[in-house]
Design an enzyme around this catalytic site. Structure first.
Site, PDB file in Angstrom:
ATOM      1  N   VAL A 119      55.444 -26.793  34.719  1.00 28.65           N
ATOM      2  CA  VAL A 119      56.542 -26.368  33.872  1.00 28.65           C
ATOM      3  C   VAL A 119      57.527 -27.530  33.842  1.00 28.65           C
ATOM      4  O   VAL A 119      57.850 -28.091  34.880  1.00 28.65           O
ATOM      5  CB  VAL A 119      57.236 -25.128  34.459  1.00 28.65           C
ATOM      6  CG1 VAL A 119      58.396 -24.702  33.571  1.00 28.65           C
ATOM      7  CG2 VAL A 119      56.238 -23.995  34.635  1.00 28.65           C
ATOM      8  N   CYS A 120      57.942 -27.893  32.657  1.00 29.10           N
ATOM      9  CA  CYS A 120      58.988 -28.906  32.527  1.00 29.10           C
ATOM     10  C   CYS A 120      58.609 -30.206  33.245  1.00 29.10           C
ATOM     11  O   CYS A 120      57.527 -30.733  33.029  1.00 29.10           O
ATOM     12  CB  CYS A 120      60.293 -28.306  33.054  1.00 29.10           C
ATOM     13  SG  CYS A 120      61.766 -29.155  32.549  1.00 29.10           S
ATOM     14  N   THR A 121      59.481 -30.680  34.114  1.00 31.67           N
ATOM     15  CA  THR A 121      59.215 -31.969  34.768  1.00 31.67           C
ATOM     16  C   THR A 121      58.214 -31.873  35.913  1.00 31.67           C
ATOM     17  O   THR A 121      57.922 -32.876  36.564  1.00 31.67           O
ATOM     18  CB  THR A 121      60.515 -32.600  35.302  1.00 31.67           C
ATOM     19  OG1 THR A 121      61.162 -31.662  36.155  1.00 31.67           O
ATOM     20  CG2 THR A 121      61.426 -32.962  34.162  1.00 31.67           C
ATOM     21  N   THR A 139      55.764 -32.470  28.394  1.00 29.41           N
ATOM     22  CA  THR A 139      56.803 -32.208  29.385  1.00 29.41           C
ATOM     23  C   THR A 139      58.121 -32.106  28.638  1.00 29.41           C
ATOM     24  O   THR A 139      58.153 -32.163  27.412  1.00 29.41           O
ATOM     25  CB  THR A 139      56.871 -33.326  30.444  1.00 29.41           C
ATOM     26  OG1 THR A 139      57.763 -32.932  31.491  1.00 29.41           O
ATOM     27  CG2 THR A 139      57.363 -34.640  29.844  1.00 29.41           C
TER      28      THR A 139
END
Length: 345
Positions: A119-121, A139
């Site tokens: 998730v995300c970074t 990302t």
DNA sequence: ACATATACCCGCCATT
DNA sequence: TCAATGGCGGGTATAT
């Protein structure tokens, strides 16, 4: 593991560390746990279909970026077999990237899960573990350069909310993790359940993978544009059908072509032509999704020379033709697919 | 689908 | 001398 409707309880493990972003962790986990409970309520399962837990270097408190404390259930070594392994993001990824224990563990254990992702970074950590080489990923838009540096062989999809490449799933910013989790629920149990979960959480189901981080990217980029180009950028958005050649834009900005191109790139992060193409593409995508105008009319309206050039740009950026894109949006029963699936068209 | 024309981008260096 | 700017050339991508 089976995929039958009476399948086993699936363990969803979220990898945490100090400095994680709470929403990266709780958003997706809420989606899974709610999905599990709904199945029980409907009598389709005897017990919740998902078992969610947080895993970290050691069991115990994890300090999140907002100061809230989360408790991890167990240490890496204590984690048994899992169905889905997700890595959350947050400001702590920077430090976590320096943690060889974490990276080594990810490298060996993530691929053992039926599904794994970030998730995300969190994608940066998967990259650090060497898991993204040659894969298609995404990302948070602001960290794409870093991701590219960490995983030079990865192909980054800049305008996807999430990307699925086989067993590997990566998602963009925080809330995109929930969209991704929802897609996983759909994969496991079908669209009905995914829709119900979305409804309960008041989410909009149907931000599917290849959709729309781009507008956020552009908006963010253009809102960070100061002074000089601010008005130019908004003029571009409002005059997509006009002549937006570099020459014209430079003239409009009262700069030489060379200097304009250089400054524009410094300010916005995109070359003038790329910026214009992105703006036009985004507008066309919206018209395709929301109206039933003919392709030629959309092309003209958005400043593409012809329906053919519109098609080219679409294929290049999304892997599918405008017609295919529209078709997919209009099929109500369309699964929550990803770019990979659409490329197969 | 191919070929030709055009536009773009960027390194390099002169000019301001 | 330094930083910003402008012009040129040509390799590359895209349009027609």
């Amino acid at each position: 593991m089976t995929d039958s409707a009476t399948g086993p309880v699936r363990r969803i493990a979220m990898v945490g560390f100090d400095g994680i972003q709470v929403l990266d962790v709780t958003g997706p986990l809420e989606v899974f746990s709610l999905a599990g409970r709904l199945l029980v309520e409907r009598g389709e399962a005897a017990r919740p279909a998902y078992d969610v837990l947080l895993v970290a270097r050691s069991a115990g408190p994890l300090m999140t970026s907002s100061g809230l404390v989360l408790l991890s259930h167990c240490a890496f070594a204590e984690l048994g077999e899992v169905d889905t392994l997700l890595v959350s993001g947050g400001v702590g990824t920077r430090a976590a990237l320096q943690d060889p224990v974490l990276l080594r563990w990810l490298a060996t254990h993530a691929p053992r899960a039926r599904r794994y992702g970030s998730v995300c970074t969190g994608a940066l950590l998967l990259a650090g573990a060497g898991l993204l080489e040659g894969r298609r990923v995404t990302t948070h838009w602001a960290f794409m350069p870093q991701l590219a540096a960490l995983a030079p062989g990865a192909s980054i999809e800049p305008d996807a909310i999430f990307v699925r490449d086989g067993r590997l799933w990566t998602s963009a910013g925080v809330t995109a993790g929930m969209d991704m989790a929802l897609a996983m629920v759909e994969q496991d149990w079908g669209r009905r359940l995914a829709l119900d979960v979305a409804h309960q959480l008041v989410m909009y189901l149907k931000r599917h993978g290849g959709h729309a981080q781009l507008s956020a990217t552009l908006a963010a980029q253009s809102s960070s544009v100061e002074g000089q180009f601010r008005s130019l950028v908004s003029w571009i958005f409002n005059n997509l059908a006009a002549d937006l050649s570099i020459e014209r834009l430079a003239k409009r900005s009262e700069m030489s072509i060379r200097n304009f191109s250089r400054r524009f790139r410094e300010e916005t992060g995109l070359t003038p032509a790329k910026f214009v193409e992105q703006a036009r593409f985004e507008a066309a995508r919206r018209m395709l999704a929301e109206g039933d105008d003919a392709l030629a009319s959309i092309a003209g309206h958005c400043g593409f020379g012809s329906a053919e050039t519109l098609r080219r740009v679409f294929v290049r950026r999304t892997g599918m033709s405008p017609a295919a894109y529209r078709l997919r949006l209009q099929r109500q029963q369309a699964p929550v697919t990803d770019v990979a699936a659409s490329r197969g068209l």
